[in-house]
Structures are given as C-alpha cells and as structure tokens.
Design a protein around this motif. Structure first.
Motif, PDB file in Angstrom:
ATOM      1  N   THR A 281      51.121 -38.229 -21.879  1.00 40.66           N
ATOM      2  CA  THR A 281      51.383 -38.441 -20.452  1.00 40.66           C
ATOM      3  C   THR A 281      51.834 -37.143 -19.799  1.00 40.66           C
ATOM      4  O   THR A 281      51.392 -36.806 -18.694  1.00 40.66           O
ATOM      5  N   LEU A 282      52.691 -36.403 -20.478  1.00 45.94           N
ATOM      6  CA  LEU A 282      53.155 -35.125 -19.926  1.00 45.94           C
ATOM      7  C   LEU A 282      52.002 -34.139 -19.749  1.00 45.94           C
ATOM      8  O   LEU A 282      51.935 -33.438 -18.732  1.00 45.94           O
ATOM      9  N   ILE A 283      51.108 -34.095 -20.720  1.00 51.21           N
ATOM     10  CA  ILE A 283      49.933 -33.218 -20.605  1.00 51.21           C
ATOM     11  C   ILE A 283      49.117 -33.615 -19.378  1.00 51.21           C
ATOM     12  O   ILE A 283      48.699 -32.767 -18.588  1.00 51.21           O
ATOM     13  N   THR A 284      48.900 -34.911 -19.214  1.00 50.34           N
ATOM     14  CA  THR A 284      48.110 -35.381 -18.079  1.00 50.34           C
ATOM     15  C   THR A 284      48.823 -35.101 -16.763  1.00 50.34           C
ATOM     16  O   THR A 284      48.202 -34.643 -15.798  1.00 50.34           O
ATOM     17  N   VAL A 285      50.126 -35.359 -16.708  1.00 44.92           N
ATOM     18  CA  VAL A 285      50.898 -35.084 -15.490  1.00 44.92           C
ATOM     19  C   VAL A 285      50.803 -33.599 -15.143  1.00 44.92           C
ATOM     20  O   VAL A 285      50.505 -33.230 -13.999  1.00 44.92           O
ATOM     21  N   ALA A 286      51.063 -32.749 -16.109  1.00 38.82           N
ATOM     22  CA  ALA A 286      51.015 -31.308 -15.844  1.00 38.82           C
ATOM     23  C   ALA A 286      49.612 -30.881 -15.416  1.00 38.82           C
ATOM     24  O   ALA A 286      49.459 -30.086 -14.480  1.00 38.82           O
ATOM     25  N   ALA A 287      48.593 -31.415 -16.060  1.00 37.35           N
ATOM     26  CA  ALA A 287      47.216 -31.058 -15.698  1.00 37.35           C
ATOM     27  C   ALA A 287      46.885 -31.504 -14.276  1.00 37.35           C
ATOM     28  O   ALA A 287      46.251 -30.762 -13.518  1.00 37.35           O
TER      29      ALA A 287
ATOM     30  N   LEU B 157      49.010 -31.906 -11.814  1.00 34.77           N
ATOM     31  CA  LEU B 157      49.745 -31.054 -10.879  1.00 34.77           C
ATOM     32  C   LEU B 157      49.116 -29.662 -10.796  1.00 34.77           C
ATOM     33  O   LEU B 157      49.032 -29.079  -9.713  1.00 34.77           O
ATOM     34  N   ILE B 158      48.668 -29.144 -11.917  1.00 33.70           N
ATOM     35  CA  ILE B 158      47.983 -27.846 -11.920  1.00 33.70           C
ATOM     36  C   ILE B 158      46.691 -27.948 -11.111  1.00 33.70           C
ATOM     37  O   ILE B 158      46.396 -27.092 -10.275  1.00 33.70           O
ATOM     38  N   TYR B 159      45.921 -28.992 -11.347  1.00 32.00           N
ATOM     39  CA  TYR B 159      44.675 -29.190 -10.604  1.00 32.00           C
ATOM     40  C   TYR B 159      44.969 -29.278  -9.107  1.00 32.00           C
ATOM     41  O   TYR B 159      44.268 -28.678  -8.286  1.00 32.00           O
ATOM     42  N   PHE B 160      46.002 -30.020  -8.755  1.00 35.87           N
ATOM     43  CA  PHE B 160      46.396 -30.181  -7.353  1.00 35.87           C
ATOM     44  C   PHE B 160      46.726 -28.825  -6.722  1.00 35.87           C
ATOM     45  O   PHE B 160      46.433 -28.589  -5.554  1.00 35.87           O
ATOM     46  N   LEU B 161      47.300 -27.935  -7.494  1.00 35.94           N
ATOM     47  CA  LEU B 161      47.677 -26.624  -6.971  1.00 35.94           C
ATOM     48  C   LEU B 161      46.526 -25.624  -6.938  1.00 35.94           C
ATOM     49  O   LEU B 161      46.613 -24.613  -6.243  1.00 35.94           O
TER      50      LEU B 161
ATOM     51  N   ARG C 213      43.964 -28.772 -18.080  1.00 35.04           N
ATOM     52  CA  ARG C 213      44.590 -29.351 -19.282  1.00 35.04           C
ATOM     53  C   ARG C 213      45.046 -28.257 -20.252  1.00 35.04           C
ATOM     54  O   ARG C 213      46.103 -28.376 -20.861  1.00 35.04           O
ATOM     55  N   GLN C 214      44.251 -27.217 -20.392  1.00 38.55           N
ATOM     56  CA  GLN C 214      44.647 -26.113 -21.275  1.00 38.55           C
ATOM     57  C   GLN C 214      45.912 -25.438 -20.744  1.00 38.55           C
ATOM     58  O   GLN C 214      46.837 -25.152 -21.507  1.00 38.55           O
ATOM     59  N   ARG C 215      45.951 -25.193 -19.456  1.00 36.37           N
ATOM     60  CA  ARG C 215      47.144 -24.581 -18.857  1.00 36.37           C
ATOM     61  C   ARG C 215      48.339 -25.513 -18.983  1.00 36.37           C
ATOM     62  O   ARG C 215      49.467 -25.054 -19.155  1.00 36.37           O
ATOM     63  N   ALA C 216      48.100 -26.812 -18.906  1.00 36.10           N
ATOM     64  CA  ALA C 216      49.199 -27.778 -19.009  1.00 36.10           C
ATOM     65  C   ALA C 216      49.913 -27.637 -20.348  1.00 36.10           C
ATOM     66  O   ALA C 216      51.144 -27.653 -20.405  1.00 36.10           O
ATOM     67  N   GLY C 217      49.156 -27.496 -21.408  1.00 29.81           N
ATOM     68  CA  GLY C 217      49.768 -27.329 -22.724  1.00 29.81           C
ATOM     69  C   GLY C 217      50.654 -26.099 -22.788  1.00 29.81           C
ATOM     70  O   GLY C 217      51.733 -26.126 -23.385  1.00 29.81           O
ATOM     71  N   ARG C 218      50.217 -25.034 -22.148  1.00 30.50           N
ATOM     72  CA  ARG C 218      51.028 -23.807 -22.131  1.00 30.50           C
ATOM     73  C   ARG C 218      52.268 -23.975 -21.258  1.00 30.50           C
ATOM     74  O   ARG C 218      53.353 -23.532 -21.620  1.00 30.50           O
ATOM     75  N   VAL C 219      52.109 -24.616 -20.118  1.00 32.67           N
ATOM     76  CA  VAL C 219      53.241 -24.813 -19.203  1.00 32.67           C
ATOM     77  C   VAL C 219      54.328 -25.649 -19.868  1.00 32.67           C
ATOM     78  O   VAL C 219      55.518 -25.353 -19.747  1.00 32.67           O
ATOM     79  N   LEU C 220      53.926 -26.677 -20.590  1.00 33.67           N
ATOM     80  CA  LEU C 220      54.906 -27.573 -21.197  1.00 33.67           C
ATOM     81  C   LEU C 220      55.725 -26.912 -22.303  1.00 33.67           C
ATOM     82  O   LEU C 220      56.765 -27.437 -22.691  1.00 33.67           O
ATOM     83  N   LYS C 221      55.285 -25.768 -22.775  1.00 28.80           N
ATOM     84  CA  LYS C 221      56.059 -25.046 -23.788  1.00 28.80           C
ATOM     85  C   LYS C 221      57.307 -24.403 -23.191  1.00 28.80           C
ATOM     86  O   LYS C 221      58.205 -24.005 -23.924  1.00 28.80           O
ATOM     87  N   SER C 222      57.353 -24.301 -21.879  1.00 25.70           N
ATOM     88  CA  SER C 222      58.474 -23.648 -21.209  1.00 25.70           C
ATOM     89  C   SER C 222      59.119 -24.599 -20.201  1.00 25.70           C
ATOM     90  O   SER C 222      58.465 -24.991 -19.228  1.00 25.70           O
ATOM     91  N   PRO C 223      60.382 -24.955 -20.409  1.00 30.23           N
ATOM     92  CA  PRO C 223      61.050 -25.799 -19.414  1.00 30.23           C
ATOM     93  C   PRO C 223      61.039 -25.178 -18.017  1.00 30.23           C
ATOM     94  O   PRO C 223      60.825 -25.880 -17.025  1.00 30.23           O
ATOM     95  N   LEU C 224      61.228 -23.868 -17.937  1.00 32.45           N
ATOM     96  CA  LEU C 224      61.240 -23.214 -16.633  1.00 32.45           C
ATOM     97  C   LEU C 224      59.867 -23.293 -15.965  1.00 32.45           C
ATOM     98  O   LEU C 224      59.763 -23.580 -14.768  1.00 32.45           O
ATOM     99  N   ALA C 225      58.815 -23.061 -16.729  1.00 33.04           N
ATOM    100  CA  ALA C 225      57.462 -23.160 -16.167  1.00 33.04           C
ATOM    101  C   ALA C 225      57.179 -24.591 -15.717  1.00 33.04           C
ATOM    102  O   ALA C 225      56.549 -24.807 -14.672  1.00 33.04           O
ATOM    103  N   SER C 226      57.655 -25.563 -16.475  1.00 32.75           N
ATOM    104  CA  SER C 226      57.471 -26.967 -16.095  1.00 32.75           C
ATOM    105  C   SER C 226      58.201 -27.275 -14.794  1.00 32.75           C
ATOM    106  O   SER C 226      57.673 -27.960 -13.912  1.00 32.75           O
ATOM    107  N   GLN C 227      59.410 -26.762 -14.663  1.00 36.42           N
ATOM    108  CA  GLN C 227      60.182 -26.984 -13.437  1.00 36.42           C
ATOM    109  C   GLN C 227      59.521 -26.299 -12.246  1.00 36.42           C
ATOM    110  O   GLN C 227      59.477 -26.858 -11.144  1.00 36.42           O
TER     111      GLN C 227
END
Length: 136
Positions: free
Chosen positions: A70-76, A78-82, A10-24
């Motif tokens: 929802t975006l935080i949860t989605v990103a978290a 996906l990060i967990y999955f990876l 979840r912490q990494r998700a917040g950082r990832v969402l700050k960057s469109p490229l990182a999110s992609q």
C-alpha cells in the motif's frame, strides 16, 4: 495511463520510502499541489489528502500498520500526481489532471480498504498523535 510513466513512479516510490524525510517531503509536496488544484480535483482532493497523511504518519512512525504494498502504491500515486509531464501534461488546461485522476481512482480500488483503516486510526487520534480511545 502510460505504463512507462507509472513504472517510473513505482520505481521512485521504492527509493522514496527508504528515507523518512523524502517520504515526508513527498507528502508535503503532493498536499501543496492538491491544495492548489482542490477546485478541479473534487472528491479526489480528499483521497490525496488521506494518502499523503498515511505516508506522512508512516514516515513519522505514528502509523506503522501500513502494508508495504500500500505504501508503494501511495507513494507512486503521489509521485505520478507531481509529475508535470506524465501521460497528459498538467499544463494542458482542462485535461492536464485527468490522467492523474484515473491513476488515483485505479489505485483507490487497490488500496482503498487500507486507506479507510488509516482514516479510522487517524480519526481516533488526539492532536498530539496519541490514541483518543485510551481507557482511563
């Protein structure tokens, strides 16, 4: 699920969402891993594709309606999955993805309605990302 692993995701998700490229990149990496494991993921494969699609479309500013929580949860998720070394390491044959599926199913209960709204939006788009339901 190991709480500390989920908290890190979840912490990494917040950082990832700050960057469109990182999110992609996150969406693409999770799609690749899901594709490689599609036979073992079953129904979860579609959920991962939907979650990654929402993240990608949000990061490309095609789907700005996605709620931040929802975006935080989605990103978290996906990060967990990876994460190769999560609660049950992925390299343990037969059981390595079980914790990932538990996390995904738990998240689906939290954000399933938002992902369904996204699915409806996505299914109404033409290949260029424009609404296919426009009035003439």
């Amino acid at each position: 699920m190991a709480e500390s692993t989920w908290r890190r995701a979840r912490q990494r998700a917040g950082r990832v969402l700050k960057s469109p490229l990182a999110s992609q990149r996150l969406a693409a990496a999770s799609a690749a891993k899901a594709w490689a494991n599609r036979d073992r993921l079953g129904e979860a494969w579609e959920r991962l594709q939907l979650a990654g699609g929402m993240l990608r479309d949000w990061s490309l500013r095609r789907y700005p309606e996605a709620p931040w929580a929802t975006l935080i949860t989605v990103a978290a998720v996906l990060i967990y999955f990876l994460m190769p070394l999560d609660a049950v390491p992925d390299m343990i044959l037969g059981v390595g993805l079980l914790d990932d599926l538990v996390v995904l199913n738990r998240a689906w209960r939290w954000i399933g309605s938002d992902l369904e709204k996204y699915r409806l939006w996505r299914d109404g788009q033409d290949p260029e990302g424009r609404s296919a339901n426009r009035s003439s």
